[in-house]
Scaffold this motif. Structure first.
Motif, PDB file in Angstrom:
ATOM      1  N   MET A   1      -6.013 -16.967  18.474  1.00 25.17           N
ATOM      2  CA  MET A   1      -5.698 -17.897  19.562  1.00 25.17           C
ATOM      3  C   MET A   1      -5.423 -19.281  18.989  1.00 25.17           C
ATOM      4  SD  MET A   1      -7.981 -18.897  22.922  1.00 25.17           S
ATOM      5  CE  MET A   1      -9.429 -19.373  21.943  1.00 25.17           C
ATOM      6  N   ASP A   2      -4.350 -19.879  19.479  1.00 24.56           N
ATOM      7  CA  ASP A   2      -3.977 -21.226  19.067  1.00 24.56           C
ATOM      8  C   ASP A   2      -3.790 -22.054  20.337  1.00 24.56           C
ATOM      9  OD1 ASP A   2      -3.296 -23.337  17.479  1.00 24.56           O
ATOM     10  OD2 ASP A   2      -1.253 -22.642  17.060  1.00 24.56           O
ATOM     11  N   ILE A   3      -4.333 -23.275  20.365  1.00 26.14           N
ATOM     12  CA  ILE A   3      -4.277 -24.103  21.566  1.00 26.14           C
ATOM     13  C   ILE A   3      -3.665 -25.451  21.221  1.00 26.14           C
ATOM     14  CG2 ILE A   3      -5.590 -25.156  23.453  1.00 26.14           C
ATOM     15  CD1 ILE A   3      -7.767 -23.082  22.965  1.00 26.14           C
ATOM     16  N   HIS A   4      -2.705 -25.874  22.049  1.00 20.77           N
ATOM     17  CA  HIS A   4      -2.094 -27.190  21.899  1.00 20.77           C
ATOM     18  C   HIS A   4      -2.287 -27.963  23.196  1.00 20.77           C
ATOM     19  CE1 HIS A   4       0.073 -26.010  18.210  1.00 20.77           C
ATOM     20  NE2 HIS A   4       0.207 -24.832  18.814  1.00 20.77           N
ATOM     21  N   VAL A   5      -2.741 -29.196  23.091  1.00 21.77           N
ATOM     22  CA  VAL A   5      -2.904 -30.063  24.256  1.00 21.77           C
ATOM     23  C   VAL A   5      -1.915 -31.215  24.136  1.00 21.77           C
ATOM     24  CG1 VAL A   5      -4.462 -31.498  25.611  1.00 21.77           C
ATOM     25  CG2 VAL A   5      -5.345 -29.460  24.432  1.00 21.77           C
ATOM     26  N   LEU A   6      -0.977 -31.296  25.079  1.00 25.54           N
ATOM     27  CA  LEU A   6       0.038 -32.338  25.086  1.00 25.54           C
ATOM     28  C   LEU A   6      -0.286 -33.380  26.158  1.00 25.54           C
ATOM     29  CD1 LEU A   6       2.134 -31.758  22.920  1.00 25.54           C
ATOM     30  CD2 LEU A   6       1.324 -29.621  23.921  1.00 25.54           C
ATOM     31  N   GLU A   7       0.417 -34.481  26.119  1.00 24.75           N
ATOM     32  CA  GLU A   7       0.125 -35.570  27.034  1.00 24.75           C
ATOM     33  C   GLU A   7       0.460 -35.209  28.483  1.00 24.75           C
ATOM     34  OE1 GLU A   7      -1.269 -39.205  28.299  1.00 24.75           O
ATOM     35  OE2 GLU A   7      -1.425 -38.299  26.301  1.00 24.75           O
ATOM     36  N   ASN A   8       1.566 -34.526  28.699  1.00 21.58           N
ATOM     37  CA  ASN A   8       1.992 -34.225  30.063  1.00 21.58           C
ATOM     38  C   ASN A   8       2.806 -32.944  30.087  1.00 21.58           C
ATOM     39  OD1 ASN A   8       4.710 -34.984  29.231  1.00 21.58           O
ATOM     40  ND2 ASN A   8       4.059 -37.119  29.483  1.00 21.58           N
ATOM     41  N   ALA A   9       3.232 -32.547  31.298  1.00 20.44           N
ATOM     42  CA  ALA A   9       3.944 -31.281  31.466  1.00 20.44           C
ATOM     43  C   ALA A   9       5.291 -31.281  30.759  1.00 20.44           C
ATOM     44  CB  ALA A   9       4.124 -30.984  32.949  1.00 20.44           C
ATOM     45  N   GLN A  10       5.961 -32.423  30.711  1.00 23.91           N
ATOM     46  CA  GLN A  10       7.257 -32.477  30.042  1.00 23.91           C
ATOM     47  C   GLN A  10       7.119 -32.219  28.550  1.00 23.91           C
ATOM     48  OE1 GLN A  10       9.692 -35.926  30.827  1.00 23.91           O
ATOM     49  NE2 GLN A  10      10.944 -35.603  29.009  1.00 23.91           N
ATOM     50  N   GLN A  11       6.179 -32.887  27.903  1.00 21.27           N
ATOM     51  CA  GLN A  11       5.960 -32.656  26.480  1.00 21.27           C
ATOM     52  C   GLN A  11       5.536 -31.222  26.225  1.00 21.27           C
ATOM     53  OE1 GLN A  11       3.331 -35.559  24.756  1.00 21.27           O
ATOM     54  NE2 GLN A  11       4.542 -37.302  25.467  1.00 21.27           N
ATOM     55  N   LEU A  12       4.684 -30.698  27.101  1.00 22.68           N
ATOM     56  CA  LEU A  12       4.246 -29.313  26.975  1.00 22.68           C
ATOM     57  C   LEU A  12       5.442 -28.372  27.017  1.00 22.68           C
ATOM     58  CD1 LEU A  12       1.356 -27.676  29.041  1.00 22.68           C
ATOM     59  CD2 LEU A  12       3.550 -26.553  28.765  1.00 22.68           C
ATOM     60  N   GLY A  13       6.301 -28.562  28.021  1.00 19.44           N
ATOM     61  CA  GLY A  13       7.459 -27.686  28.162  1.00 19.44           C
ATOM     62  C   GLY A  13       8.386 -27.750  26.971  1.00 19.44           C
ATOM     63  N   GLU A  14       8.604 -28.932  26.459  1.00 18.69           N
ATOM     64  CA  GLU A  14       9.500 -29.106  25.327  1.00 18.69           C
ATOM     65  C   GLU A  14       8.953 -28.438  24.072  1.00 18.69           C
ATOM     66  OE1 GLU A  14       9.893 -33.313  25.177  1.00 18.69           O
ATOM     67  OE2 GLU A  14      11.388 -33.400  26.796  1.00 18.69           O
ATOM     68  N   GLN A  15       7.666 -28.613  23.808  1.00 22.44           N
ATOM     69  CA  GLN A  15       7.094 -28.023  22.599  1.00 22.44           C
ATOM     70  C   GLN A  15       7.021 -26.501  22.713  1.00 22.44           C
ATOM     71  OE1 GLN A  15       4.013 -30.155  20.561  1.00 22.44           O
ATOM     72  NE2 GLN A  15       2.919 -28.288  19.998  1.00 22.44           N
ATOM     73  N   ALA A  16       6.645 -26.014  23.893  1.00 23.66           N
ATOM     74  CA  ALA A  16       6.565 -24.566  24.085  1.00 23.66           C
ATOM     75  C   ALA A  16       7.949 -23.926  23.977  1.00 23.66           C
ATOM     76  CB  ALA A  16       5.932 -24.251  25.435  1.00 23.66           C
ATOM     77  N   ALA A  17       8.972 -24.592  24.511  1.00 19.42           N
ATOM     78  CA  ALA A  17      10.329 -24.059  24.429  1.00 19.42           C
ATOM     79  C   ALA A  17      10.816 -24.003  22.989  1.00 19.42           C
ATOM     80  CB  ALA A  17      11.270 -24.901  25.283  1.00 19.42           C
TER      81      ALA A  17
ATOM     82  N   LEU B   1      -1.400 -26.593  26.901  1.00 26.83           N
ATOM     83  CA  LEU B   1      -2.015 -27.333  28.000  1.00 26.83           C
ATOM     84  C   LEU B   1      -1.523 -28.774  27.996  1.00 26.83           C
ATOM     85  CD1 LEU B   1      -5.730 -26.214  27.409  1.00 26.83           C
ATOM     86  CD2 LEU B   1      -4.059 -25.122  28.934  1.00 26.83           C
ATOM     87  N   ASP B   2      -1.680 -29.452  29.135  1.00 25.41           N
ATOM     88  CA  ASP B   2      -1.545 -30.906  29.135  1.00 25.41           C
ATOM     89  C   ASP B   2      -2.938 -31.504  29.352  1.00 25.41           C
ATOM     90  OD1 ASP B   2      -2.034 -30.612  31.858  1.00 25.41           O
ATOM     91  OD2 ASP B   2      -0.094 -31.395  32.496  1.00 25.41           O
ATOM     92  N   ARG B   3      -3.017 -32.824  29.334  1.00 26.00           N
ATOM     93  CA  ARG B   3      -4.337 -33.455  29.428  1.00 26.00           C
ATOM     94  C   ARG B   3      -5.033 -33.106  30.742  1.00 26.00           C
ATOM     95  NH1 ARG B   3      -5.554 -37.396  25.766  1.00 26.00           N
ATOM     96  NH2 ARG B   3      -6.840 -38.544  27.241  1.00 26.00           N
ATOM     97  N   GLU B   4      -4.256 -32.931  31.806  1.00 27.96           N
ATOM     98  CA  GLU B   4      -4.854 -32.620  33.104  1.00 27.96           C
ATOM     99  C   GLU B   4      -5.436 -31.207  33.136  1.00 27.96           C
ATOM    100  OE1 GLU B   4      -1.859 -33.320  36.016  1.00 27.96           O
ATOM    101  OE2 GLU B   4      -2.273 -35.472  36.110  1.00 27.96           O
ATOM    102  N   SER B   5      -4.706 -30.238  32.639  1.00 23.18           N
ATOM    103  CA  SER B   5      -5.206 -28.861  32.683  1.00 23.18           C
ATOM    104  C   SER B   5      -6.334 -28.624  31.693  1.00 23.18           C
ATOM    105  CB  SER B   5      -4.079 -27.856  32.439  1.00 23.18           C
ATOM    106  OG  SER B   5      -3.476 -28.047  31.174  1.00 23.18           O
ATOM    107  N   ALA B   6      -6.409 -29.449  30.656  1.00 23.11           N
ATOM    108  CA  ALA B   6      -7.480 -29.332  29.657  1.00 23.11           C
ATOM    109  C   ALA B   6      -8.707 -30.153  30.014  1.00 23.11           C
ATOM    110  CB  ALA B   6      -6.964 -29.769  28.290  1.00 23.11           C
ATOM    111  N   ALA B   7      -8.688 -30.839  31.153  1.00 20.48           N
ATOM    112  CA  ALA B   7      -9.710 -31.843  31.476  1.00 20.48           C
ATOM    113  C   ALA B   7     -11.120 -31.292  31.584  1.00 20.48           C
ATOM    114  CB  ALA B   7      -9.331 -32.550  32.775  1.00 20.48           C
ATOM    115  N   GLN B   8     -11.293 -30.041  31.940  1.00 15.78           N
ATOM    116  CA  GLN B   8     -12.626 -29.455  32.079  1.00 15.78           C
ATOM    117  C   GLN B   8     -13.087 -28.749  30.804  1.00 15.78           C
ATOM    118  OE1 GLN B   8     -13.386 -27.245  35.694  1.00 15.78           O
ATOM    119  NE2 GLN B   8     -12.084 -28.586  36.912  1.00 15.78           N
TER     120      GLN B   8
END
Length: 247
Positions: free
Chosen positions: A1-17, A233-240
């Protein structure tokens, strides 16, 4: 398992793509083609926008659709077939695609999909995680045992509320009671799984995914058993979790 936490959904989408493009290109280089499995939903908007811009020879990619509501045609605003047509299929020159038709004889539809998906392994599966921790429409308690590639399932109330909350339906009574979905075991047969899960509404599900015992009441925990799973993930989804650190 590898986890990346990005600042927001846009950065997340770009890196995942970009990551997805590397996997698809490696498959094309290795075997001349690639098989791609796609999920849908509002959490995937940024990913799809970035994915269609990737420099991939899409004519060598065969796409599979993850799930669809029973009884909904591709003219319905909530149709995942329509979603994929608009945001992906019409944007690229695919070598082939297999959509899940929620109308007509569901048994015949499932038989067709099962035959197609079993022809060869899926090289890359993009698997989101729902607010109730479902993967595809495998709501809790999910069937972890069936080997059938596609199955009919009943949607739970939490899943229906999510669909209303995302704006796909006017009220919970409008959400279909059943859906066709790829099974958990079939998802796990994919060579590589990437999960794009942004937004605060997914924070509880992410905490459960990472910290709960692997069990049907939290379907997404099964992703932890896959040998090549990456979670974006972004910072919001990783918040917990303890992962909310900008990369």
């Amino acid at each position: 398992m590898d986890i990346h936490v990005l600042e927001n959904a846009q950065q997340l989408g770009e890196q995942a793509a970009a990551h997805a493009a590397v996997i698809l290109q490696e498959a094309i280089d290795r075997q001349g083609k690639a098989r791609l499995l796609l999920s849908t939903g509002s959490s995937q908007f940024e990913f799809f926008k970035a994915l269609v811009a990737q420099p991939i020879d899409w004519s060598k990619v065969e796409m599979f659709h993850l799930d669809e509501y029973a009884g909904i045609s591709d003219t319905h605003p909530a149709s995942f077939q329509a979603y994929l047509q608009e945001r992906f299929i019409r944007q690229v020159n695919l070598g082939g695609f297999h959509l899940v038709d929620g109308t007509g004889d569901l048994r015949s539809t499932i038989a067709r999909l099962n035959a197609a998906i079993q022809e060869a392994p899926v090289d890359l599966a993009m698997i989101g995680i729902g607010e109730n921790a479902h993967i595809a429409f495998n709501d809790p308690p999910a069937d972890f045992d069936t080997e059938e590639p596609y199955i009919v399932v009943e949607l739970d109330e939490a899943c229906k509320r999510q669909q209303v909350g995302e704006g796909w339906f006017a009220g919970i009574e409008d959400v279909p009671t059943h859906a066709i979905t790829m099974s958990v075991r079939q998802i796990l047969k994919s060579k590589v799984i990437l999960s794009c899960v942004p937004h605060a509404v997914k924070a509880k599900a992410i905490r459960q995914t990472l910290n709960s015992e692997i069990a049907p009441n939290v379907p997404s925990t099964m992703l932890r058993t896959h040998p090549n799973w990456t979670l974006y993930l972004d910072r919001e989804s990783a918040a917990q979790t303890e992962l909310a650190v900008k990369e």
